[in-house]
Design a protein around this motif. Structure first.
Motif, short mmCIF file in Angstrom:
data_model
loop_
_atom_site.label_atom_id
_atom_site.label_comp_id
_atom_site.label_asym_id
_atom_site.label_seq_id
_atom_site.Cartn_x
_atom_site.Cartn_y
_atom_site.Cartn_z
N HIS A 14 0.81 -1.23 0.00
CA HIS A 14 0.00 0.00 0.00
C HIS A 14 0.84 1.27 0.00
N THR A 15 2.00 1.23 -0.65
CA THR A 15 2.85 2.41 -0.77
C THR A 15 2.52 3.17 -2.05
N PRO A 16 3.04 4.40 -2.20
CA PRO A 16 2.78 5.15 -3.43
C PRO A 16 3.38 4.51 -4.67
N ASP A 17 4.35 3.63 -4.52
CA ASP A 17 4.92 2.95 -5.68
C ASP A 17 4.09 1.74 -6.09
N SER A 18 3.33 1.20 -5.15
CA SER A 18 2.58 -0.02 -5.45
C SER A 18 1.07 0.20 -5.50
N SER A 19 0.62 1.42 -5.18
CA SER A 19 -0.81 1.66 -5.02
C SER A 19 -1.22 3.01 -5.61
N ARG A 20 -2.52 3.11 -5.83
CA ARG A 20 -3.11 4.36 -6.31
C ARG A 20 -4.27 4.70 -5.37
N TYR A 21 -4.35 5.96 -4.99
CA TYR A 21 -5.42 6.43 -4.11
C TYR A 21 -6.12 7.63 -4.74
N PHE A 22 -7.43 7.72 -4.56
CA PHE A 22 -8.20 8.92 -4.87
C PHE A 22 -8.65 9.57 -3.56
N TYR A 23 -8.94 10.87 -3.62
CA TYR A 23 -9.55 11.56 -2.48
C TYR A 23 -11.05 11.29 -2.50
N ALA A 24 -11.57 10.77 -1.38
CA ALA A 24 -12.97 10.34 -1.33
C ALA A 24 -13.95 11.50 -1.42
N ASP A 25 -13.59 12.66 -0.84
CA ASP A 25 -14.57 13.74 -0.74
C ASP A 25 -14.92 14.37 -2.08
N THR A 26 -14.03 14.24 -3.06
CA THR A 26 -14.30 14.84 -4.37
C THR A 26 -14.54 13.81 -5.46
N TYR A 27 -14.48 12.51 -5.11
CA TYR A 27 -14.56 11.47 -6.14
C TYR A 27 -15.86 11.55 -6.94
N ALA A 28 -17.00 11.51 -6.27
CA ALA A 28 -18.29 11.44 -6.97
C ALA A 28 -18.52 12.68 -7.83
N GLN A 29 -18.19 13.84 -7.29
CA GLN A 29 -18.39 15.09 -8.02
C GLN A 29 -17.55 15.13 -9.28
N LYS A 30 -16.28 14.77 -9.15
CA LYS A 30 -15.39 14.80 -10.31
C LYS A 30 -15.79 13.75 -11.34
N GLN A 31 -16.22 12.59 -10.86
CA GLN A 31 -16.61 11.53 -11.78
C GLN A 31 -17.85 11.94 -12.57
N GLN A 32 -18.80 12.54 -11.89
CA GLN A 32 -20.03 12.97 -12.55
C GLN A 32 -19.75 14.06 -13.58
N ALA A 33 -18.78 14.92 -13.27
CA ALA A 33 -18.45 16.03 -14.17
C ALA A 33 -17.46 15.61 -15.26
N GLY A 34 -16.99 14.36 -15.21
CA GLY A 34 -16.03 13.90 -16.20
C GLY A 34 -14.65 14.52 -16.03
N GLU A 35 -14.32 14.91 -14.82
CA GLU A 35 -13.02 15.53 -14.55
C GLU A 35 -12.01 14.50 -14.05
N SER A 36 -10.75 14.83 -14.19
CA SER A 36 -9.70 13.94 -13.69
C SER A 36 -9.76 13.88 -12.16
N GLN A 37 -9.52 12.71 -11.63
CA GLN A 37 -9.53 12.55 -10.19
C GLN A 37 -8.24 13.07 -9.56
N LYS A 38 -8.38 13.73 -8.41
CA LYS A 38 -7.20 14.08 -7.63
C LYS A 38 -6.72 12.80 -6.97
N GLN A 39 -5.49 12.45 -7.21
CA GLN A 39 -5.04 11.17 -6.69
C GLN A 39 -3.69 11.27 -6.02
N LEU A 40 -3.46 10.33 -5.12
CA LEU A 40 -2.18 10.16 -4.47
C LEU A 40 -1.57 8.87 -5.01
N SER A 41 -0.60 9.00 -5.86
CA SER A 41 0.12 7.86 -6.43
C SER A 41 1.23 8.46 -7.26
N LYS A 42 2.00 7.60 -7.91
CA LYS A 42 2.99 8.16 -8.81
C LYS A 42 2.47 8.22 -10.25
#
Length: 313
Positions: free
Chosen positions: A215-243
């Motif tokens: 579960h490190t940034p080299d082996s995993s990808r994370y999205f921010y939960a609070d903006t996920y649904a809004q960004k997905q509905q708007a077709g925007e890129s997700q803010k993510q924590l990963s490389k």
């Protein structure tokens, strides 16, 4: 800042050495010492400049999750004598990586966008968009390459080729999905979504162990939960924590690890930005404050700390 490009130690009782894309691994009869360097890789290519504190982030993030999941599956970790180094059991690695995906992102999305609906033998439904949640988490294994590119492979091909015996592979699947479920729970508590990740396993005396990083940034990808649904509905890129942002920068600058392509120049500003993103991920995903080690000579520190723990074992 003294970024760690590589190490070249010779420890008493050492029986072997292997330099991976990111880690330098020192072998002993029954133990391994893994040193997380500050190297960074993308598209299975080590980029030319190390990233300050990246190795410390990886090592301490892995420690955090190895300890938090030890009730699910035994793991290799014995001790963490240094911010950049871990000591653990020497296991025989299985020659596959267990990639678990909960969302259609990264490599899976690129395959889907290209029209493929079967990924590693797993059928994907029609009508998905980038970063959509999958109906259920899926396992898309890949071969573990010492050099060059890891390759997608199906469960059926793994068993047919005898890469992993079926009894063991069934256990790897159960462990991988249970680890992903725990990682999902832990991420949610930090306001994150665990999008996808990979696990590596090894065998010691007939028993399966979780090895390497978790579960490190080299082996995993994370999205921010609070903006996920809004960004997905708007077709925007997700803010993510990963490389993934590093991969996207490379793609935008004409590099995907293909023959004849040249890695674009990494400016000081860009290197520092990557470093800050890694530190952000550590603090966000673990809920802990990052304490950077500012040693003037980190190689001397690492060597002394490892020698100290080896003398006690």
């Amino acid at each position: 800042m003294n970024a760690i490009q590589e190490t070249n130690f010779q420890f008493p009782g050492q029986t072997g050495f292997y330099r991976g894309k990111v880690r330098d691994v020192y072998s002993f009869p029954d133990k391994l010492v893994m040193i997380a360097s500050d190297r960074i890789s993308a598209f299975d290519v080590v980029l030319p400049r190390p990233i300050p504190f990246k190795g410390q982030v990886l090592n301490q993030t892995a420690e955090h999750f190895l300890r938090a999941t030890s009730d699910i599956v035994p793991n290799w970790l014995l001790d963490v004598p240094d911010p950049n180094a871990s000591v653990g059991l020497k296991c025989e690695p299985y020659a596959v990586e267990m990639v678990v995906r909960g969302y259609l992102a990264g490599h899976a999305w690129r395959e889907y966008r290209a029209g493929r609906r079967i990924l590693c033998g797993v059928a994907l439904p029609e009508g998905l968009r980038e970063n959509d949640r999958l109906p259920t988490p899926i396992i898309t294994p890949s071969t573990k390459a010492h050099e060059g590119h890891d390759e997608d492979i199906s469960r059926e091909e793994i068993l047919e080729r005898g890469i992993v015996q079926e009894r063991d592979y069934v256990q790897l699947e159960k462990y991988a999905l249970a680890l992903f479920a725990r990682g999902t729970e832990m991420a949610a508590k930090q306001g994150l979504i665990l999008v996808d990740t990979k696990y590596e396993f090894g065998n010691l005396d007939g028993k399966v162990y979780l090895i390497d990083e978790v579960h490190t940034p080299d082996s995993s990808r994370y999205f921010y939960a609070d903006t996920y649904a809004q960004k997905q509905q708007a077709g925007e890129s997700q803010k993510q924590l990963s490389k993934e942002f590093v991969r996207e920068w490379l793609i935008a600058n004409g590099f995907q690890g293909k023959t004849g392509q040249t890695v674009p120049v990494m400016s000081d500003e860009w290197v520092n930005q990557i470093s800050k993103r890694y530190i952000e991920l550590f603090e966000t995903v673990t809920g802990q404050s990052f304490q950077p080690d500012l040693s003037t000579d980190p190689l001397v520190r690492i060597e002394n700390n490892i020698l100290g723990i080896l003398n006690k074992m």
